[in-house]
Design a protein around this motif. Structure first.
Motif: not given
Length: 217
Positions: A59-60, A120-127, A168-176, A193-198
C-alpha cells in the motif's frame, strides 16, 4: 526485548499465515531496535503480523485526511451506520449489514468524492488490522476478544470520529470479521481489492427506497 522477540518468533512459527489470507507468508522479523515498546509476546507477535501484512498489501497511499469534510450530518450518519455494523457483527445479521450499507450510501451523497478517500483508507488499515487480529486469534482467544471489543467500543464512541485513521481501522476490520462470520467469500487476489466495503452483498433498489425514507424524499 531480545527474549521477548525470541518468544514472539516462536509464536510466529506456529501461525497459519495462509489461513489469514491466501498467499500470505511469514517474513523476516525486524531487529529489536525497529520494534515498538512491548511487554507481551502475544501482542508483539500480532503487531509483527500487522507490519508483515502491510508490506504484503504494498500500500503506497498515505491517505491524507486533512481535507476530510467536517460535516455534522456526515458524522451523525456515520455513528448511525456504526451502530448497525456493530449489531451486524454481534448478531451475525445480514439484515443489519444491509442497513449499514443504506446509511453509508446516504453519507456518500453528502460527502461525495471524500467517500472514496475514506474507503481506500478503510481498506488498507482494515485489512492490516484483520490480519493482525486473525494471528492474535490463533495465539490467544482471550486477547483477540479484548481487541475486538475495543474496536466495537470505538465504533460506538462519537469521539473516535475525531481520529479517522483509527475509525476506519475499526470499521474495516469489523467488516472483514462480520463477512467471515456470515460466510461471505471475501478473499481475493490482494491486488484486486479496491474497497472492503465493495465486498458486502448490496441491493441497490432497496438502498434507494430506504434512503428516500431517511431524507423524506
Amino acid at each position: 526485548m531480545k527474549t521477548l522477540l525470541n518468544e514472539a518468533r516462536e509464536i510466529l512459527s506456529k501461525i497459519d499465515f495462509d489461513g489469514i489470507w491466501p498467499g500470505f507468508a511469514c517474513k523476516e522479523v525486524p531487529p529489536p531496535e525497529m520494534l515498538t515498546d512491548a511487554d507481551d509476546a502475544d501482542l508483539l507477535a500480532a503487531h509483527l503480523v500487522r507490519e508483515m501484512f502491510r508490506d504484503f498489501l504494498c500500500q503506497q497511499d498515505e491517505h491524507n485526511f486533512e481535507a476530510y469534510p467536517r460535516d455534522l450530518d456526515n458524522y451523525r450518519l456515520k455513528m448511525a451506520e456504526n451502530h448497525y455494523l456493530v449489531k451486524a457483527c454481534m448478531e451475525q445479521s445480514m439484515m443489519d449489514l444491509q442497513q449499514f450499507v443504506v446509511l453509508r450510501e446516504a453519507r456518500r451523497r453528502i460527502i461525495g468524492e471524500a467517500m472514496g478517500q475514506e474507503l481506500r483508507a478503510e481498506t488498507a488499515e482494515g485489512l492490516v488490522e484483520y490480519a493482525s487480529l486473525s494471528a492474535l486469534n490463533q495465539i490467544s482467544r482471550t486477547k483477540f476478544m479484548d481487541k475486538i471489543e475495543g474496536h466495537l467500543k470505538a465504533l460506538r464512541n462519537p469521539e473516535s470520529l475525531m481520529d479517522m485513521r483509527f475509525a476506519v481501522q475499526s470499521s474495516g476490520c469489523i467488516i472483514c470479521f462480520t463477512l467471515k462470520m456470515l460466510g461471505v467469500d471475501f478473499w481475493r487476489n490482494i491486488a484486486e481489492i479496491r474497497e472492503i466495503y465493495g465486498l458486502i452483498p448490496q441491493h441497490p433498489n432497496e438502498i434507494d427506497i430506504i434512503y428516500s425514507k431517511i431524507v423524506g424524499e
